[in-house]
Design a protein around this motif. Sequence first.
Motif, PDB file in Angstrom:
ATOM      1  N   GLY A   1       0.648  -1.034  -0.023  1.00  0.00           N
ATOM      2  CA  GLY A   1      -0.006   0.214  -0.176  1.00  0.00           C
ATOM      3  C   GLY A   1       0.814   1.266  -0.063  1.00  0.00           C
ATOM      4  N   TYR A   2       0.260   2.536   1.044  1.00  0.00           N
ATOM      5  CA  TYR A   2       0.986   3.825   0.832  1.00  0.00           C
ATOM      6  C   TYR A   2       2.687   3.790   1.421  1.00  0.00           C
ATOM      7  CZ  TYR A   2      -2.960   6.275  -0.867  1.00  0.00           C
ATOM      8  OH  TYR A   2      -3.938   7.150  -1.359  1.00  0.00           O
ATOM      9  N   ALA A   3       3.008   2.481   1.929  1.00  0.00           N
ATOM     10  CA  ALA A   3       4.292   2.535   2.576  1.00  0.00           C
ATOM     11  C   ALA A   3       5.673   1.964   1.117  1.00  0.00           C
ATOM     12  CB  ALA A   3       4.088   0.667   3.563  1.00  0.00           C
ATOM     13  N   ALA A   4       4.570   1.451   0.353  1.00  0.00           N
ATOM     14  CA  ALA A   4       5.497   0.764  -0.551  1.00  0.00           C
ATOM     15  C   ALA A   4       6.422   1.825  -1.526  1.00  0.00           C
ATOM     16  CB  ALA A   4       4.735  -0.103  -1.290  1.00  0.00           C
ATOM     17  N   LEU A   5       5.484   2.891  -1.552  1.00  0.00           N
ATOM     18  CA  LEU A   5       5.440   4.641  -1.738  1.00  0.00           C
ATOM     19  C   LEU A   5       6.590   5.586  -1.385  1.00  0.00           C
ATOM     20  CD1 LEU A   5       2.034   5.058  -3.299  1.00  0.00           C
ATOM     21  CD2 LEU A   5       3.646   4.544  -4.594  1.00  0.00           C
ATOM     22  N   GLY A   6       7.297   4.479  -0.323  1.00  0.00           N
ATOM     23  CA  GLY A   6       7.937   4.865   0.173  1.00  0.00           C
ATOM     24  C   GLY A   6       7.947   6.074   1.660  1.00  0.00           C
ATOM     25  N   LEU A   7       6.559   5.616   2.083  1.00  0.00           N
ATOM     26  CA  LEU A   7       5.900   7.055   3.294  1.00  0.00           C
ATOM     27  C   LEU A   7       6.609   6.227   4.139  1.00  0.00           C
ATOM     28  CD1 LEU A   7       2.603   8.314   1.850  1.00  0.00           C
ATOM     29  CD2 LEU A   7       5.001   9.405   0.881  1.00  0.00           C
ATOM     30  N   SER A   8       6.655   6.645   4.937  1.00  0.00           N
ATOM     31  CA  SER A   8       6.913   6.405   6.917  1.00  0.00           C
ATOM     32  C   SER A   8       5.387   5.926   7.191  1.00  0.00           C
ATOM     33  CB  SER A   8       7.970   7.846   7.367  1.00  0.00           C
ATOM     34  OG  SER A   8       8.948   7.666   6.654  1.00  0.00           O
ATOM     35  N   TRP A   9       4.834   4.565   7.944  1.00  0.00           N
ATOM     36  CA  TRP A   9       4.394   5.013   8.238  1.00  0.00           C
ATOM     37  C   TRP A   9       4.543   4.082   9.612  1.00  0.00           C
ATOM     38  CZ3 TRP A   9       0.271   2.563   4.848  1.00  0.00           C
ATOM     39  CH2 TRP A   9      -1.377   2.411   5.467  1.00  0.00           C
ATOM     40  N   GLU A  10       3.964   4.650  11.257  1.00  0.00           N
ATOM     41  CA  GLU A  10       4.322   3.609  11.922  1.00  0.00           C
ATOM     42  C   GLU A  10       2.931   3.102  12.661  1.00  0.00           C
ATOM     43  OE1 GLU A  10       5.669   6.865  15.344  1.00  0.00           O
ATOM     44  OE2 GLU A  10       3.531   8.111  14.619  1.00  0.00           O
ATOM     45  N   GLU A  11       3.552   1.434  12.945  1.00  0.00           N
ATOM     46  CA  GLU A  11       3.035   0.305  13.284  1.00  0.00           C
ATOM     47  C   GLU A  11       1.896   1.207  14.439  1.00  0.00           C
ATOM     48  OE1 GLU A  11       6.012  -3.294  13.134  1.00  0.00           O
ATOM     49  OE2 GLU A  11       6.236  -1.892  14.193  1.00  0.00           O
ATOM     50  N   GLY A  12       0.441   0.398  14.200  1.00  0.00           N
ATOM     51  CA  GLY A  12      -0.644   0.993  14.858  1.00  0.00           C
ATOM     52  C   GLY A  12      -1.282   2.200  14.678  1.00  0.00           C
ATOM     53  N   LYS A  13      -0.974   3.126  13.579  1.00  0.00           N
ATOM     54  CA  LYS A  13      -1.385   4.188  13.427  1.00  0.00           C
ATOM     55  C   LYS A  13      -2.161   4.065  12.437  1.00  0.00           C
ATOM     56  CE  LYS A  13       0.217   6.834  16.429  1.00  0.00           C
ATOM     57  NZ  LYS A  13       0.872   5.855  17.053  1.00  0.00           N
TER      58      LYS A  13
ATOM     59  N   ARG B   1      17.159  16.257   4.345  1.00  0.00           N
ATOM     60  CA  ARG B   1      16.965  14.838   4.045  1.00  0.00           C
ATOM     61  C   ARG B   1      15.341  15.069   4.162  1.00  0.00           C
ATOM     62  NH1 ARG B   1      17.376   9.010   6.160  1.00  0.00           N
ATOM     63  NH2 ARG B   1      15.931   8.294   4.681  1.00  0.00           N
ATOM     64  N   THR B   2      15.025  14.749   2.512  1.00  0.00           N
ATOM     65  CA  THR B   2      12.701  14.920   2.161  1.00  0.00           C
ATOM     66  C   THR B   2      12.928  13.737   2.142  1.00  0.00           C
ATOM     67  OG1 THR B   2      13.779  16.309   0.517  1.00  0.00           O
ATOM     68  CG2 THR B   2      12.826  17.325   2.350  1.00  0.00           C
ATOM     69  N   THR B   3      11.572  13.272   2.072  1.00  0.00           N
ATOM     70  CA  THR B   3      10.825  12.329   1.351  1.00  0.00           C
ATOM     71  C   THR B   3      10.736  12.350  -0.166  1.00  0.00           C
ATOM     72  OG1 THR B   3       9.630  11.356   3.421  1.00  0.00           O
ATOM     73  CG2 THR B   3       9.117  10.568   1.432  1.00  0.00           C
ATOM     74  N   ASP B   4      10.522  10.919  -1.101  1.00  0.00           N
ATOM     75  CA  ASP B   4      10.792  11.549  -2.489  1.00  0.00           C
ATOM     76  C   ASP B   4       9.364  11.180  -2.909  1.00  0.00           C
ATOM     77  OD1 ASP B   4      10.497  11.529  -4.941  1.00  0.00           O
ATOM     78  OD2 ASP B   4      11.491  10.178  -5.622  1.00  0.00           O
ATOM     79  N   LEU B   5       8.258  12.424  -2.853  1.00  0.00           N
ATOM     80  CA  LEU B   5       7.347  12.105  -3.204  1.00  0.00           C
ATOM     81  C   LEU B   5       6.782  12.170  -4.442  1.00  0.00           C
ATOM     82  CD1 LEU B   5       5.397  15.542  -1.057  1.00  0.00           C
ATOM     83  CD2 LEU B   5       5.555  12.897  -0.561  1.00  0.00           C
ATOM     84  N   GLU B   6       7.585  11.611  -4.941  1.00  0.00           N
ATOM     85  CA  GLU B   6       7.413  11.572  -7.074  1.00  0.00           C
ATOM     86  C   GLU B   6       6.893  10.151  -6.717  1.00  0.00           C
ATOM     87  OE1 GLU B   6       7.552  14.217  -9.271  1.00  0.00           O
ATOM     88  OE2 GLU B   6       6.434  12.823 -10.119  1.00  0.00           O
ATOM     89  N   PRO B   7       7.155   9.393  -6.601  1.00  0.00           N
ATOM     90  CA  PRO B   7       6.475   7.562  -6.523  1.00  0.00           C
ATOM     91  C   PRO B   7       4.977   7.984  -6.082  1.00  0.00           C
ATOM     92  CG  PRO B   7       7.762   7.225  -4.967  1.00  0.00           C
ATOM     93  CD  PRO B   7       8.150   8.452  -4.917  1.00  0.00           C
ATOM     94  N   LEU B   8       4.721   8.714  -5.037  1.00  0.00           N
ATOM     95  CA  LEU B   8       3.081   8.590  -4.338  1.00  0.00           C
ATOM     96  C   LEU B   8       2.571   9.382  -5.547  1.00  0.00           C
ATOM     97  CD1 LEU B   8       0.618   8.612  -2.275  1.00  0.00           C
ATOM     98  CD2 LEU B   8       1.838  11.099  -1.424  1.00  0.00           C
ATOM     99  N   LEU B   9       2.851  10.863  -6.002  1.00  0.00           N
ATOM    100  CA  LEU B   9       2.496  11.959  -6.793  1.00  0.00           C
ATOM    101  C   LEU B   9       1.902  11.144  -7.782  1.00  0.00           C
ATOM    102  CD1 LEU B   9       3.899  15.391  -6.176  1.00  0.00           C
ATOM    103  CD2 LEU B   9       1.944  14.194  -4.723  1.00  0.00           C
TER     104      LEU B   9
END
Lengths: 413, 218
Positions: free
Chosen positions: B75-87, B133-141
């Motif tokens: 899901g969104y985790a595969a697009l390079g976004l950070s995702w905390e468990e339980g959230k 350092r920033t997250t690359d948003l290109e995969p998401l967009l």
Amino acid sequence: MRNVRGIDVVYLNCGACHIGSVRDAPGAPQHVYPAMPSHQFDLGAFGKFLTSIPSSQKFTGLRMMDQIRAMQDDPHRVADKPDLINRLIFQYAAVHLMREQLVILGDRLAFIDTSTWGPGRVDTFNAPKALLNFPMDKDKADPKELIGNVDFPSVWNQKPREGMQLHWDGNNTSVHERNLSAAFGTGAYPPNLDTPRVLRMASYLETAQPPPYRYGVDRGLAAQGAPLYATYCAGCHGTREPPFRLNPPGPHGVGTVVPIDAIGTDRSRLDSYTWQLAVNQSTLYAGYEKEWGFDEPYPQRFHHFRKTNGYANSPLDGIWLRAPYLHNGSVPNLRELLEPAAARTTFFYRGNDVYDRENVGFVSNLAEQDGHRFFPFDTAQPGNGNLGHAGPAYGTNLPAAQKRAMLEYLKTF
Amino acid sequence: MKKLLIALAVLIFIAGAFFWCAFYRVVPQPAWISATPRDRYFYGSVAPGKAEGIPYWVWLALPRMFPEYMPAPGGYAALGLSWEEGKEMPVGFAKQRIGFIRVTGNCALCHAVSGPPAMPRGVPTVISSIPGRTTDLEPLLTFYRKCAADPRFTADDIFGQVDQATRLSVFDRMLYRCILIPRARKMLRDPATVLFSPEILAHIRDPKGVVPPVPLVR
């Protein structure tokens, strides 16, 4: 079976995988124990049968009606005889609807090799990847994450398990969430969950008890085994009776995860569960939380799933009915589990429900019995490794007489 | 005549109130989000109302509807976004009801990153912000653009997924079908404008020149 929009439909409930059978001897009557692992039920073969139906030319409305007519006067049938409307539905709609559903199911689950399961096993956490529609094509999925085959567990005594790390890798500490997750695996989505009935089953399992060992226990020998259990096993597996927890708890107290490097058992199941899956499971039952205006405390959005680094040590209640052993069912009986890994059988058969009193488990050396063929289990196959849970700390180096005593004591669980 | 006018006024008022509830009524986010600076930074909504946002159920359904546009499982985790468990939400996505429940991006979408996991195949640790350092948003967009361009981006197809996750009310279903889904599709052709307010967009275009005028962490 239940009636949905006027049609009687049938599907699995918890009992499909959590009711097991025992025979005292070949051909003897079957004793059925609720909440015991269905070690004799081949869910993979059942799935394969279902998903092979849509490609069969025999699956047509006309043939279905012929069969229904042939069976409708059977005095043992439990469904009502179909009335005119139902007959029309069966003939002109039901087959097409079911074919479409089965094609989708088969396609989504295609990446899971169900033929490797055999009776009593399931790949628990690749199914939700399919249901969440992850892309599981060969070029996208990590092959190391595609085998998560494990034994069905026993599900009695759930109340004392609340707060323990549940599932083989201990990825969830909530009994309710674990229940709903299991229901999700069989197709109970949030909007179609039958909440009262799931809660009814959950409340039954809270206090359901394992049956006592059927074949008599040598009390004197068992008493000799008790202190050995206390020395070698209790630190991780806890006490014989609920609430199972030792006071004070050991370093790897019951219901907690032992790191994979320490336990040394097959890591396929551990690797099949990923943090990417864990976080996506946190969206299940979204919109049902209090803070968004839903007042019911149950169900709630999942928020207990965690990626772990090992396997959880569970209480051993009713352990005599939980063969084969280890999470992947790679050790046929309890006697062999107390042997060093190299001395364990590397090829045996699963699915026989005749009890093996000598070795404490089910008969595992027969390929066939009474015309029923059993499942060949090869520990050299991926995910089937029988190493680990061995060494001096696990009691596998004890003298034979002491192991005998320990085995006798374990029969009393 | 007078009675008719009064009735008409009442009707217009009710319709107006309805309209306001459906699109503009701001409901505060749950208390836990504002309870700690970290959670507020990760999940708090910034400049509500200025960014249109993605309707929540569309946001949830898209990764499940279009796995072929996903680079890997997750899901969104595969697009390079950070995702905390339980959230429920990945870091940087704020869920809030402004009329309908919507998802907008916040600062953490770019300025929180995942460090290497503590153990092999483990869970990455999320770090609030690292200079340079920033997250690359290109995969998401890119993912959103592909979804919006796909002919299956229709109410019926989206409901196919949503109906496996929740039971929408009749009103919500009408709202999604008639307004939210067509509008989301139109706007997701330029996904940045759906996720970010004009100030943040200006900041993305010129990171050194324009600093968002929003107080983020007290």
